[in-house]
Structure formats: C-alpha cells, structure tokens
Write a protein that holds these residues in place. Structure first.
Motif, PDB file in Angstrom:
ATOM      1  N   UNK A  60      15.865  69.292  44.541  1.00 19.92           N
ATOM      2  CA  UNK A  60      16.720  70.207  43.791  1.00 19.92           C
ATOM      3  C   UNK A  60      18.182  69.951  44.067  1.00 19.92           C
ATOM      4  N   UNK A  61      18.963  70.016  43.001  1.00 22.45           N
ATOM      5  CA  UNK A  61      20.404  69.833  43.117  1.00 22.45           C
ATOM      6  C   UNK A  61      21.069  70.668  42.028  1.00 22.45           C
ATOM      7  N   UNK A  62      22.234  71.186  42.330  1.00 26.25           N
ATOM      8  CA  UNK A  62      22.973  71.993  41.357  1.00 26.25           C
ATOM      9  C   UNK A  62      24.455  71.687  41.499  1.00 26.25           C
ATOM     10  N   UNK A  64      28.241  72.669  41.514  1.00 28.10           N
ATOM     11  CA  UNK A  64      29.082  73.832  41.766  1.00 28.10           C
ATOM     12  C   UNK A  64      30.375  73.696  40.990  1.00 28.10           C
ATOM     13  N   UNK A  65      31.424  74.338  41.453  1.00 31.65           N
ATOM     14  CA  UNK A  65      32.722  74.216  40.795  1.00 31.65           C
ATOM     15  C   UNK A  65      33.414  72.936  41.249  1.00 31.65           C
ATOM     16  N   UNK A  66      34.192  72.358  40.358  1.00 30.32           N
ATOM     17  CA  UNK A  66      34.895  71.118  40.691  1.00 30.32           C
ATOM     18  C   UNK A  66      33.919  69.993  40.978  1.00 30.32           C
ATOM     19  N   UNK A  67      34.074  69.353  42.115  1.00 29.98           N
ATOM     20  CA  UNK A  67      33.207  68.226  42.478  1.00 29.98           C
ATOM     21  C   UNK A  67      32.157  68.620  43.516  1.00 29.98           C
ATOM     22  N   UNK A  68      31.976  69.916  43.733  1.00 27.56           N
ATOM     23  CA  UNK A  68      31.006  70.414  44.715  1.00 27.56           C
ATOM     24  C   UNK A  68      29.592  70.378  44.138  1.00 27.56           C
ATOM     25  N   UNK A  69      28.625  70.027  44.978  1.00 28.73           N
ATOM     26  CA  UNK A  69      27.223  70.112  44.603  1.00 28.73           C
ATOM     27  C   UNK A  69      26.446  70.758  45.742  1.00 28.73           C
ATOM     28  N   UNK A  70      25.271  71.277  45.414  1.00 28.69           N
ATOM     29  CA  UNK A  70      24.370  71.874  46.399  1.00 28.69           C
ATOM     30  C   UNK A  70      23.024  71.187  46.267  1.00 28.69           C
ATOM     31  N   UNK A  81      25.696  71.384  51.165  1.00 26.43           N
ATOM     32  CA  UNK A  81      26.822  71.413  50.227  1.00 26.43           C
ATOM     33  C   UNK A  81      27.583  70.106  50.398  1.00 26.43           C
ATOM     34  N   UNK A  82      27.942  69.512  49.277  1.00 29.61           N
ATOM     35  CA  UNK A  82      28.653  68.244  49.346  1.00 29.61           C
ATOM     36  C   UNK A  82      29.701  68.125  48.260  1.00 29.61           C
ATOM     37  N   UNK A  83      30.374  66.989  48.288  1.00 23.95           N
ATOM     38  CA  UNK A  83      31.421  66.691  47.319  1.00 23.95           C
ATOM     39  C   UNK A  83      31.131  65.309  46.737  1.00 23.95           C
ATOM     40  N   UNK A 101      12.697  75.188  49.677  1.00 20.66           N
ATOM     41  CA  UNK A 101      13.720  75.186  48.625  1.00 20.66           C
ATOM     42  C   UNK A 101      13.283  74.183  47.567  1.00 20.66           C
ATOM     43  N   UNK A 102      12.865  74.697  46.402  1.00 20.70           N
ATOM     44  CA  UNK A 102      12.356  73.825  45.342  1.00 20.70           C
ATOM     45  C   UNK A 102      13.380  73.512  44.264  1.00 20.70           C
ATOM     46  N   UNK A 103      14.249  74.405  43.976  1.00 21.52           N
ATOM     47  CA  UNK A 103      15.234  74.187  42.929  1.00 21.52           C
ATOM     48  C   UNK A 103      16.425  75.098  43.138  1.00 21.52           C
ATOM     49  N   UNK A 104      17.552  74.706  42.592  1.00 20.48           N
ATOM     50  CA  UNK A 104      18.781  75.482  42.764  1.00 20.48           C
ATOM     51  C   UNK A 104      19.474  75.672  41.425  1.00 20.48           C
ATOM     52  N   UNK A 105      20.242  76.738  41.349  1.00 18.05           N
ATOM     53  CA  UNK A 105      21.068  77.003  40.164  1.00 18.05           C
ATOM     54  C   UNK A 105      22.313  77.762  40.610  1.00 18.05           C
ATOM     55  N   UNK A 106      23.451  77.338  40.105  1.00 16.08           N
ATOM     56  CA  UNK A 106      24.726  77.975  40.433  1.00 16.08           C
ATOM     57  C   UNK A 106      25.143  78.879  39.275  1.00 16.08           C
TER      58      UNK A 106
END
Length: 121
Positions: A60-62, A64-70, A81-83, A101-106
């Motif tokens: 799972x990956x989502x 975030x704002x800007x270049x952020x991902x989870x 959390x990454x960039x 943790x199977x999936x994410x959504x922001x």
C-alpha cells in the motif's frame, strides 16, 4: 433478490457481496506476497527505488501533499513517510503488535491518513 446480511465483528451489517469482495481482496494480496510477484518496471532505464528502512513486507502506498508519500508494512502495520523528490523514507508510525496495513488513503482536505487493517480492523 435480497442479499443475506450478517453482522461483522465491528457491529455493522455486512452483505454476502461485501464479504466476498473483502475475501477476494485479501486473497489477492496474500497471493502477491506468497508468490513474490515483482511490480511492473518501466521500460526506459532502471527502476528507482526508495528503501523503507526496516520494512520486510511493504504493501500500500498513498500520495500526500507535495512530494510526500506514505507506505504501509503488511505484517507489522507500521507506516512509513517519505519524499519522492529526495528518495528518502523513515518510520512514521509504529503500530501496536498484531496489526496489519493493507492499503492507505490520504484525505488532504482534512489532513487524515486512513489505513486498511485487514483482519485486524
């Protein structure tokens, strides 16, 4: 025809269709992990990777704002959390033992991160 309704452990009704869809999604995820399927890679040069330090079962990956991902870790439930611009990531949330943790959504409008916990809720 009316779907049969069974109450799920969290108290809400769950139709047969919803149970089947949930089971299909969980089986697809499990097969991907068991069979070790690699993600598709672009044909234009080497794939870039961002290492999640300490993660062994990323799922799972989502964005975030800007270049952020989870990104979530399937078997521990930890969230990273990454960039994508810098190519770095670190553990953001350490989940309690026994979580998944199977999936994410922001939800950017409300600054919320939703994590699907599979069998662990």
């Amino acid at each position: 025809m009316t779907d049969r309704v069974r109450h799920d452990p969290r108290g809400g009704p769950m139709t047969v269709v919803a149970r089947r869809a949930r089971l299909a999604a969980l089986l697809a995820g499990a097969l991907t992990v068991v069979l070790g399927m690699a993600p598709a890679q672009a044909e234009h040069g080497p794939a870039q990777q961002i290492v999640l330090p300490g993660a062994h079962s990323a799922e799972g990956i989502a964005a975030g704002t800007g270049t952020t991902f989870y990104a979530g870790e399937l078997f521990t439930g930890n969230i990273y959390r990454g960039d994508v611009r810098t190519g770095t990531a670190s553990k953001f949330i350490t989940a309690p033992p026994g979580r998944m943790a199977l999936g994410l959504r922001v939800d950017r409008a409300h600054h919320l991160l939703f994590v699907a916990g599979g069998f662990t809720g």
